[in-house]
Design a protein around this motif. Sequence first.
Motif, PDB file in Angstrom:
ATOM      1  N   ILE A  42       0.845  -1.201   0.000  1.00  0.00           N
ATOM      2  CA  ILE A  42       0.000   0.000   0.000  1.00  0.00           C
ATOM      3  C   ILE A  42       0.876   1.244   0.000  1.00  0.00           C
ATOM      4  CG2 ILE A  42      -1.578   1.372   1.417  1.00  0.00           C
ATOM      5  CD1 ILE A  42      -3.040  -0.804  -0.022  1.00  0.00           C
ATOM      6  N   LYS A  46       0.955   0.727  -6.483  1.00  0.00           N
ATOM      7  CA  LYS A  46       0.379  -0.423  -7.182  1.00  0.00           C
ATOM      8  C   LYS A  46       1.280  -1.023  -8.258  1.00  0.00           C
ATOM      9  CE  LYS A  46      -4.154   1.703  -6.555  1.00  0.00           C
ATOM     10  NZ  LYS A  46      -5.351   2.273  -7.207  1.00  0.00           N
ATOM     11  N   TRP A  49       1.671  -4.750  -7.905  1.00  0.00           N
ATOM     12  CA  TRP A  49       0.435  -5.529  -7.797  1.00  0.00           C
ATOM     13  C   TRP A  49       0.136  -6.227  -9.117  1.00  0.00           C
ATOM     14  CZ3 TRP A  49      -3.733  -2.142  -4.909  1.00  0.00           C
ATOM     15  CH2 TRP A  49      -3.155  -1.566  -3.773  1.00  0.00           C
ATOM     16  N   GLU A  53      -5.405  -7.588  -8.892  1.00  0.00           N
ATOM     17  CA  GLU A  53      -5.427  -6.855  -7.616  1.00  0.00           C
ATOM     18  C   GLU A  53      -5.723  -5.378  -7.843  1.00  0.00           C
ATOM     19  OE1 GLU A  53      -2.181  -9.727  -5.304  1.00  0.00           O
ATOM     20  OE2 GLU A  53      -1.581  -7.765  -6.094  1.00  0.00           O
ATOM     21  N   ARG A  54      -5.119  -4.808  -8.870  1.00  0.00           N
ATOM     22  CA  ARG A  54      -5.366  -3.393  -9.172  1.00  0.00           C
ATOM     23  C   ARG A  54      -6.834  -3.165  -9.539  1.00  0.00           C
ATOM     24  NH1 ARG A  54      -0.164  -3.653 -11.639  1.00  0.00           N
ATOM     25  NH2 ARG A  54      -1.094  -3.984 -13.690  1.00  0.00           N
ATOM     26  N   TYR A  57      -8.984  -3.422  -6.399  1.00  0.00           N
ATOM     27  CA  TYR A  57      -8.802  -2.261  -5.525  1.00  0.00           C
ATOM     28  C   TYR A  57      -9.489  -1.025  -6.098  1.00  0.00           C
ATOM     29  CZ  TYR A  57      -6.501   0.711  -2.078  1.00  0.00           C
ATOM     30  OH  TYR A  57      -6.254   1.575  -1.038  1.00  0.00           O
ATOM     31  N   SER A  61     -12.355   1.129  -4.360  1.00  0.00           N
ATOM     32  CA  SER A  61     -12.254   2.589  -4.191  1.00  0.00           C
ATOM     33  C   SER A  61     -13.522   3.277  -4.673  1.00  0.00           C
ATOM     34  CB  SER A  61     -11.049   3.133  -4.965  1.00  0.00           C
ATOM     35  OG  SER A  61      -9.842   2.611  -4.466  1.00  0.00           O
ATOM     36  N   VAL A  66     -12.605   1.108   0.510  1.00  0.00           N
ATOM     37  CA  VAL A  66     -11.272   1.417   1.037  1.00  0.00           C
ATOM     38  C   VAL A  66     -11.063   2.916   1.229  1.00  0.00           C
ATOM     39  CG1 VAL A  66     -10.231  -0.660   0.069  1.00  0.00           C
ATOM     40  CG2 VAL A  66     -10.291   1.433  -1.290  1.00  0.00           C
ATOM     41  N   GLY A 129      -7.175  -0.142   3.106  1.00  0.00           N
ATOM     42  CA  GLY A 129      -6.456  -0.672   1.954  1.00  0.00           C
ATOM     43  C   GLY A 129      -5.648  -1.912   2.306  1.00  0.00           C
ATOM     44  N   LEU A 133      -6.432  -5.581   0.668  1.00  0.00           N
ATOM     45  CA  LEU A 133      -5.430  -6.253  -0.153  1.00  0.00           C
ATOM     46  C   LEU A 133      -5.003  -7.581   0.471  1.00  0.00           C
ATOM     47  CD1 LEU A 133      -3.753  -6.024  -2.723  1.00  0.00           C
ATOM     48  CD2 LEU A 133      -2.011  -4.789  -1.401  1.00  0.00           C
ATOM     49  N   TYR A 136      -7.899 -10.039   0.159  1.00  0.00           N
ATOM     50  CA  TYR A 136      -8.084 -10.434  -1.246  1.00  0.00           C
ATOM     51  C   TYR A 136      -7.046 -11.488  -1.638  1.00  0.00           C
ATOM     52  CZ  TYR A 136      -8.826 -10.009  -6.282  1.00  0.00           C
ATOM     53  OH  TYR A 136      -9.089 -10.279  -7.607  1.00  0.00           O
TER      54      TYR A 136
END
Length: 211
Positions: A42, A46, A49, A53-54, A57, A61, A66, A129, A133, A136
Amino acid sequence: LGSIAFGAVNMVQPVMMTAPYLTQYTGWASAMKHLGTASLDIVRGKTAWTADERAAYERASKEGTVSPQELHQITAHGRAQMLGDSPLWQKLEAYANSIGMRLPGKMAMRKAQFLWGSVYALTEQFNRGTTFLASYRLAKELGRENPYAFAKEAVDATQIVYNKANRPEWARGPIGSVAMTFKQFNISYVELAKRLYTTDKKAFGILMLHL
């Protein structure tokens, strides 16, 4: 200084609540490893990542999962009490003008409010966050069918949903909402403890050890 101290203490929330929560699905060492790696990622950004994952996230957002939530209550209360939105402030301004005295401008007050609240916002966003993450990645590791839903539930359960719908009716007004600003964490902690005690005694024990 008080807000900085609170922000520093608040940064351990993933260890206090998320780690015990995740031990329902994995070992404590694994939960801490995922949280530690996620917290570093974090901070780094990113770039390291995966595309998956991006994307997850970014969705979190957009949905506010998050994003800082408690900050909105804090700044709303501060603005109502300190800035021109408050009838009391307006009366003070009128009186000050009548005796030739000038109070700090509203923009200066708003800047001070922003700096004061930014500590809460940064720590809360970091916590959410990190939790998202880590959860996840754990869900992917466990082969969960819907890692996003798993991670979102982890954030909601351990980082708390700060909105009117998650407060009793008496705590939604101008007086009750102020009283509940820093109490909702305590209530949610007790709720999580009760839930873990019912569903997983091991996770409950770890939660108690993290007090």
